[in-house]
Design a protein around this motif. Structure first.
Motif, PDB file in Angstrom:
ATOM      1  N   VAL A  62       0.833  -1.202   0.000  1.00  0.00           N
ATOM      2  CA  VAL A  62       0.000   0.000   0.000  1.00  0.00           C
ATOM      3  C   VAL A  62       0.871   1.256   0.000  1.00  0.00           C
ATOM      4  N   LEU A  63       1.885   1.291   0.858  1.00  0.00           N
ATOM      5  CA  LEU A  63       2.756   2.457   0.939  1.00  0.00           C
ATOM      6  C   LEU A  63       3.533   2.652  -0.355  1.00  0.00           C
ATOM      7  N   ARG A  64       4.002   1.570  -0.914  1.00  0.00           N
ATOM      8  CA  ARG A  64       4.771   1.653  -2.156  1.00  0.00           C
ATOM      9  C   ARG A  64       3.930   2.279  -3.263  1.00  0.00           C
ATOM     10  N   ARG A  68       4.543   6.053  -4.328  1.00  0.00           N
ATOM     11  CA  ARG A  68       5.353   5.916  -5.541  1.00  0.00           C
ATOM     12  C   ARG A  68       6.843   5.892  -5.187  1.00  0.00           C
ATOM     13  N   ASP A  69       7.153   5.105  -4.170  1.00  0.00           N
ATOM     14  CA  ASP A  69       8.508   5.119  -3.617  1.00  0.00           C
ATOM     15  C   ASP A  69       8.768   3.742  -3.007  1.00  0.00           C
ATOM     16  N   GLU A  70       9.826   3.068  -3.445  1.00  0.00           N
ATOM     17  CA  GLU A  70      10.123   1.729  -2.953  1.00  0.00           C
ATOM     18  C   GLU A  70      10.774   1.726  -1.574  1.00  0.00           C
ATOM     19  N   LEU A  71      11.094   2.899  -1.040  1.00  0.00           N
ATOM     20  CA  LEU A  71      11.523   2.992   0.365  1.00  0.00           C
ATOM     21  C   LEU A  71      10.572   3.881   1.153  1.00  0.00           C
ATOM     22  N   TRP A  72       9.330   3.995   0.683  1.00  0.00           N
ATOM     23  CA  TRP A  72       8.194   4.508   1.448  1.00  0.00           C
ATOM     24  C   TRP A  72       8.388   5.922   2.003  1.00  0.00           C
ATOM     25  N   SER A  76      15.509  11.113   1.521  1.00  0.00           N
ATOM     26  CA  SER A  76      15.317  12.493   1.074  1.00  0.00           C
ATOM     27  C   SER A  76      14.789  12.586  -0.346  1.00  0.00           C
ATOM     28  N   ARG A  77      14.967  11.514  -1.142  1.00  0.00           N
ATOM     29  CA  ARG A  77      14.363  11.496  -2.467  1.00  0.00           C
ATOM     30  C   ARG A  77      13.807  10.101  -2.721  1.00  0.00           C
ATOM     31  N   PRO A  78      12.760   9.997  -3.539  1.00  0.00           N
ATOM     32  CA  PRO A  78      12.095   8.704  -3.738  1.00  0.00           C
ATOM     33  C   PRO A  78      13.007   7.685  -4.421  1.00  0.00           C
ATOM     34  N   LEU A  79      12.804   6.436  -4.058  1.00  0.00           N
ATOM     35  CA  LEU A  79      13.430   5.331  -4.771  1.00  0.00           C
ATOM     36  C   LEU A  79      12.417   4.887  -5.830  1.00  0.00           C
ATOM     37  N   PRO A  80      12.697   5.112  -7.115  1.00  0.00           N
ATOM     38  CA  PRO A  80      11.681   4.923  -8.162  1.00  0.00           C
ATOM     39  C   PRO A  80      11.094   3.517  -8.171  1.00  0.00           C
ATOM     40  N   PRO A 224       6.775  -8.590  -1.201  1.00  0.00           N
ATOM     41  CA  PRO A 224       7.882  -8.770  -0.258  1.00  0.00           C
ATOM     42  C   PRO A 224       7.664  -9.863   0.767  1.00  0.00           C
ATOM     43  N   ALA A 225       6.475 -10.528   0.738  1.00  0.00           N
ATOM     44  CA  ALA A 225       6.202 -11.544   1.753  1.00  0.00           C
ATOM     45  C   ALA A 225       7.262 -12.636   1.746  1.00  0.00           C
ATOM     46  N   SER A 226       7.760 -12.996   0.552  1.00  0.00           N
ATOM     47  CA  SER A 226       8.759 -14.056   0.466  1.00  0.00           C
ATOM     48  C   SER A 226      10.038 -13.681   1.199  1.00  0.00           C
ATOM     49  N   LEU A 227      10.392 -12.408   1.198  1.00  0.00           N
ATOM     50  CA  LEU A 227      11.597 -11.968   1.904  1.00  0.00           C
ATOM     51  C   LEU A 227      11.424 -12.043   3.419  1.00  0.00           C
TER      52      LEU A 227
END
Length: 342
Positions: A62-64, A68-72, A76-80, A224-227
Motif C-alpha cells: 500500500v505504501l509503495r 510511488r517510492d520503494e523505500l516509502w 530524502s528522495r524517492p526510490l523509483p 515482499p512476503a517471500s523476503l
C-alpha cells in the motif's frame, strides 16, 4: 486448517509505526492506509500489539503504491518504482554471490543519496555496510534497517539458501527501535560498529547464483512476503522447539526435559543453546501461543472459549489474562479492532 497455519512469527507494532514515518511526514491519512492493509489503526495505541506478516507485507504494498517510492518516503528522495525489479534482473547475470552483491550495491549507490551501501571484505569476514552521507533522522534510521533486511533476503534468495550471519550491526547512535532484529535476522545484534549492516563468513561470497528469469517472476509475485518468511533457519534450536510445540498446542505442552530427550540434548545443553540464540523456553512457548492466538482471532467463526481450548487453556478467563499480558489488549478487543474494517 492445521495449527501450523496459525503459528507463523508475527511482527511488533513498532515496525508498523516506523515504516509509517514517511507517510506521516507527507501528511497522508495514516488510518486509511492501515485499513487498506487490513490493520486496525487502534492497534497503534497498544505498544505490545503484533500484526501478521501478511498484514505487514500488505502495508508495504500500500505504501509503495501510494507514495510511488520503494523505500516509502523514508529517504530524502524517492526510490523509483521498478528499482528492485531492475536490480534483480541485473543480478541474474552474476556468477557468484560476491559478484551479485557488488552489482546490486553499485545499482543502489546511484539511486540513494542518504547512505552509501558497500560490500566490505577483510580477514575472512564479509559485510554489508551502509555508510551515512547525511544527518540521521528516525526515517533514515528505519530506511537503513529496512535496506539491510531486504538485501539479506535477496542475497539468500540468489543462492537459494539462508546465509548464516555472524552479527547484525546497529550502532547505538543510529539504531532506534529494533526489538525484532535478532529474530528477523536470526543473528546476534551488535551496537559497537560505526555503520549499520551485517557480517558473514566471506567464503559464502563464492556460492553460485542459481536463480533465473523464470524463478525471478515467481519471486516477484510473492515479494515482499517471500523476503519476510522464506529463508528462516529451521535448524536453529528455537525453530526446532517451535516445530515440536506446535504439533499439539491444545494438549499439555512438553517440558524442557521432554524437548531435550526429543532433541537428544541434556536440559543444561538445551538451556545453553537457547541462551546462545537469545531465547528462553518459557518465552518460546508464550510467543508461539501468542502468534497462534493472533491467527485464530482473525477467524470470526471461532469463539473465544474455542480459541482458548485450541491453545491449551482450560478456561477462557485464563486465556484472556495471558493474551492481555502478551499484547496489552484483551482478545475480544483485539478481535474487534482486527476485524472492524473487514
Amino acid at each position: 486448517m492445521t495449527v501450523a497455519s496459525f503459528t507463523h512469527h508475527t511482527i511488533a507494532i513498532q515496525q508498523v509505526e516506523q515504516i509509517l514515518f514517511g507517510a506521516r511526514e507527507r501528511g497522508l491519512d495514516v488510518p486509511q492506509l492501515l485499513q487498506r492493509a487490513g490493520i486496525s489503526p487502534a492497534l497503534l495505541g497498544s505498544p505490545l500489539s503484533r500484526v501478521t506478516k501478511a498484514q505487514y507485507a500488505a502495508l508495504i504494498f500500500v505504501l509503495r503504491r501510494t507514495l510511488r517510492d520503494e523505500l516509502w518516503a523514508l529517504c530524502s528522495r524517492p526510490l523509483p518504482l521498478g528499482s528492485f525489479m531492475q536490480g534483480c534482473e541485473m543480478l541474474l547475470a552474476a556468477r557468484t554471490l560476491g559478484e551479485a552483491m557488488q552489482t546490486g550495491l553499485r545499482h543502489y549507490r546511484l539511486l540513494i543519496t542518504d547512505f552509501t551501501p558497500r560490500l566490505h571484505v577483510s580477514d575472512g569476514v564479509a559485510g554489508l555496510k551502509l555508510v551515512p552521507r547525511t544527518a540521521l533522522t528516525p526515517s533514515l534510521a528505519y530506511a537503513e534497517r529496512a535496506f539491510c533486511f531486504l538485501a539479506y533476503g535477496l542475497a539468500s534468495w540468489l543462492v537459494a539458501r539462508r546465509i548464516p550471519l555472524m552479527a547484525v550491526d546497529y550502532p547505538l547512535s543510529r539504531h532506534g527501535l529494533h526489538s525484532d532484529a535478532a529474530t528477523l535476522f536470526q543473528a546476534p545484534v551488535s551496537d559497537v560498529a560505526r555503520c549499520t549492516g551485517w557480517r558473514f563468513d566471506a567464503r559464502w561470497l563464492d556460492l553460485p547464483v542459481v536463480q533465473n528469469e523464470q524463478s525471478l517472476r515467481e519471486f516477484m509475485r510473492q515479494a515482499p512476503a517471500s523476503l519476510l518468511v522464506k529463508y528462516r533457519d529451521q535448524t536453529s534450536v528455537t525453530e526446532r522447539i517451535r516445530s515440536i510445540l506446535r504439533r499439539d498446542l491444545a494438549g499439555a505442552l512438553p517440558s524442557l526435559e521432554d524437548i531435550g530427550r526429543h532433541l537428544a540434548m541434556t536440559p543444561q545443553t538445551l538451556r545453553r543453546r537457547l541462551r546462545d540464540e537469545g531465547q528462553g523456553f518459557r518465552g518460546i512457548k508464550d510467543d508461539l501461543r501468542r502468534d497462534a492466538a493472533i491467527g485464530y482471532l482473525a477467524r470470526p467463526e471461532l469463539t473465544l472459549p474455542e480459541i482458548a481450548s485450541q491453545l491449551g487453556f482450560s478456561e477462557a478467563s485464563t486465556f484472556h489474562r495471558a493474551f492481555k499480558h502478551w499484547t496489552g489488549v484483551a482478545p475480544g478487543e483485539y478481535r474487534q479492532t482486527r476485524l472492524r474494517e473487514r
